[in-house]
Design a protein around this motif. Structure first.
Motif, PDB file in Angstrom:
ATOM      1  N   ASP A 132       0.555  -1.123   0.216  1.00 16.66           N
ATOM      2  CA  ASP A 132       0.185   0.424  -0.027  1.00 16.66           C
ATOM      3  C   ASP A 132       1.039   1.634  -0.047  1.00 16.66           C
ATOM      4  O   ASP A 132       0.275   2.311  -1.162  1.00 16.66           O
ATOM      5  N   TRP A 163      -4.466   0.787  -7.676  1.00 16.05           N
ATOM      6  CA  TRP A 163      -3.663   1.181  -6.493  1.00 16.05           C
ATOM      7  C   TRP A 163      -3.038   2.738  -6.784  1.00 16.05           C
ATOM      8  O   TRP A 163      -3.462   3.951  -6.339  1.00 16.05           O
ATOM      9  N   LYS A 194      -6.430   4.666  -5.999  1.00 15.66           N
ATOM     10  CA  LYS A 194      -6.255   4.706  -4.043  1.00 15.66           C
ATOM     11  C   LYS A 194      -6.001   5.711  -3.995  1.00 15.66           C
ATOM     12  O   LYS A 194      -6.124   6.607  -3.489  1.00 15.66           O
ATOM     13  N   VAL A 195      -4.721   6.207  -4.511  1.00 18.94           N
ATOM     14  CA  VAL A 195      -3.390   6.855  -4.095  1.00 18.94           C
ATOM     15  C   VAL A 195      -3.820   8.728  -4.806  1.00 18.94           C
ATOM     16  O   VAL A 195      -2.928   9.454  -4.272  1.00 18.94           O
ATOM     17  N   ARG A 228      -3.260   9.595  -7.821  1.00 20.59           N
ATOM     18  CA  ARG A 228      -2.518   9.928  -9.295  1.00 20.59           C
ATOM     19  C   ARG A 228      -3.753   9.220 -10.455  1.00 20.59           C
ATOM     20  O   ARG A 228      -3.744   8.631 -11.656  1.00 20.59           O
ATOM     21  N   GLN A 262     -13.227   6.735  -0.485  1.00 23.01           N
ATOM     22  CA  GLN A 262     -11.948   7.654   0.580  1.00 23.01           C
ATOM     23  C   GLN A 262     -13.616   8.456   2.210  1.00 23.01           C
ATOM     24  O   GLN A 262     -12.956   9.464   2.908  1.00 23.01           O
ATOM     25  N   HIS A 264      -8.232   3.010   8.095  1.00 22.91           N
ATOM     26  CA  HIS A 264      -6.492   3.094   8.679  1.00 22.91           C
ATOM     27  C   HIS A 264      -6.224   2.342   9.712  1.00 22.91           C
ATOM     28  O   HIS A 264      -6.921   2.731  11.070  1.00 22.91           O
ATOM     29  N   ASN A 294      -9.617  -0.079   0.836  1.00 21.58           N
ATOM     30  CA  ASN A 294      -9.405   0.708   1.908  1.00 21.58           C
ATOM     31  C   ASN A 294      -8.731  -0.235   3.137  1.00 21.58           C
ATOM     32  O   ASN A 294      -8.089  -0.100   4.214  1.00 21.58           O
TER      33      ASN A 294
END
Length: 463
Positions: free
Chosen positions: A90, A206, A209-210, A212, A245, A250, A392
């Protein structure tokens, strides 16, 4: 399947949207190939200690206890790799995590190759274990995330096929070369993957998720082909990530919330049944099992290697045709039968029945287990693990599932000899009973994921 929201569209355009993105492209094949190089390293590492045993013990003057430590440290390293696998994948991405596995593997193999004493052997084995522990999570996850839904099962099952190939090749090559050269050859797939990762895209999911988004679309376009319409898949990924999101949490303790209970139960349950069903007992101690039954260990090793490889090839072609659940059910039934046959053979041995009957039943039982287990329980739990967890919590959930798998692997590998000496028949009847329980668990709890997008699967598991 219609367009999102049920809008009517021009049939030819709708067909193009459905078919074009789901075809096999050169980049998709290349991405899967370089990813499963990590699976080859896994099979290579697991099987290395068997052909290398006599050479290492003679040249370095190791005792049996010292060599046992060397062999078991792969599992210890695997546990450490499993603990941080999800977090690493992750944090630095799927490709970044695979780079870590390659560096760890290269250093580990070099340490073994250059060893002049037990401590450097042990250090190399530990580093090698860390790498394969990390790879056992990130490789199937990456392949699942870059593959279209109609091809995902077959592509991810390549991981188990390549592991079986790595094990078979190590046994064969190890019978022809000494242990140092065998360790040196182990570096080659690590270097191949290390270089190949520069040529393939990062996981689009991925990247989304970040945050980008631009890179995500570029990666997805490369994977699906320059003429493919990726708008539908892009919108599905973006919509799902936006939803996550809003509720993103976390930390490992969040995966124990009620909404993740089913996914966690399925993931952990399959790994428990995979390991406690006797996988490492059959794999690590096959020679001693056959010898105690009066059967040929050489013939058994060759036959099971061929059957295992053939079963993995069959699974690749059947995965997306018949689905995961049917293969898992057939696999668990076959493993249950195999354990019963071997348990029955040793029970007959206790009553001093014909040696030919005992050896034949044991031989058949091991071959049946190898074939049926490889077809389903050997690899499908890893495929399902890569499919059912939401993005997540995929990191901490994957780490936990991976940790349970490696813990079960160590437990069976460590305790089998004690139970086998105590009751040869009883331990295999226990394996049979566990596999029988697996049939009930799969029928009741495990969902069918064939032909569904990752977002559809994850949403259904948390609804």
């Amino acid at each position: 399947m219609g367009t999102p929201g049920g809008e009517m569209g021009i049939p030819l355009l709708e067909e193009q949207e459905e078919v074009l993105p789901d075809r096999i492209t050169h980049m998709l094949v290349l991405s899967a190939f370089f990813a499963v190089c990590g699976s080859y390293v896994f099979g290579n590492a697991v099987s290395y200690s068997s052909p290398a045993e006599s050479g290492i013990m003679d040249e370095l003057s190791l005792s049996l206890a010292e060599y046992s430590v060397f062999g078991s440290l792969l599992t210890v390293g695997g546990l450490l790799g499993a603990l941080c696998s999800g977090k690493v994948a992750d944090l630095i991405g799927r490709r970044g995590a695979m780079w870590v596995t390659d560096v760890s593997g290269i250093i580990g193999w070099c340490a073994i190759f250059l060893s002049e004493s037990a401590w450097s052997l042990d250090l190399g084995r530990l580093l090698l274990g860390f790498g394969v522990g990390l790879a056992s999570y990130v490789v199937p996850v990456y392949v699942a995330e870059v593959t279209p839904k109609n091809l995902r099962g077959g592509f991810v099952s390549l991981c188990m096929l390549v592991i079986a190939g790595g094990m078979s090749m190590t046994y064969i090559i190890g019978s022809l070369v000494n242990w140092r050269l065998l360790a040196c050859l182990g570096i080659i797939p690590c270097l191949l993957q290390l270089g190949g990762l520069f040529l393939i895209p990062e996981s689009p999911r991925w990247l989304a998720k970040v945050g980008r988004e631009k890179d995500m679309k570029a990666a997805l376009q490369r994977l699906r082909g320059k003429n493919a319409d990726i708008s539908k898949e892009t919108s599905e990924i973006e919509g799902y990530i936006e939803t996550l999101q809003q509720v993103s949490e976390h930390g490992i303790f969040h995966i124990f919330q009620r909404k993740y209970a089913r996914a966690l139960t399925v993931g952990l349950g399959l790994m428990v049944f995979q390991q406690l069903g006797g996988l490492n007992a059959y794999g690590f101690y096959m020679s001693s099992i056959l010898e105690k039954a009066g059967a040929s260990s050489t013939a058994g090793s060759i036959t099971t290697a061929i059957v295992k490889l053939a079963a993995n090839i069959v699974a690749v072609f059947l995965m997306d045709k018949f689905g995961r659940r049917p293969l898992l059910l057939v696999s668990a039934c076959g493993a249950c039968l195999a354990g019963f046959l071997i348990g029955l053979s040793f029970l007959l041995q206790d009553y001093h029945q014909s040696t030919d009957v005992v050896s034949t039943l044991t031989f058949v039982g091991i071959v049946v287990f190898s074939g049926f287990f490889a077809m389903g329980l050997g690899g499908i739990p890893w495929i399902i693990m890569a499919e059912i967890f939401p993005m997540n919590v995929k990191g901490p959930a994957g780490s936990l599932v991976n940790l349970v798998s490696w813990s079960g692997s160590w437990l069976v590998a460590y305790t089998f000899n004690y139970f086998f000496e105590w009751s040869s028949a009883g331990v295999f009847f226990a394996f049979s009973g566990i596999c029988c329980s697996a049939v009930l668990f799969i029928a009741k709890m495990v969902p069918e994921t064939k032909g569904r997008t990752l977002e559809e699967i994850e949403a259904s598991m948390t609804s």
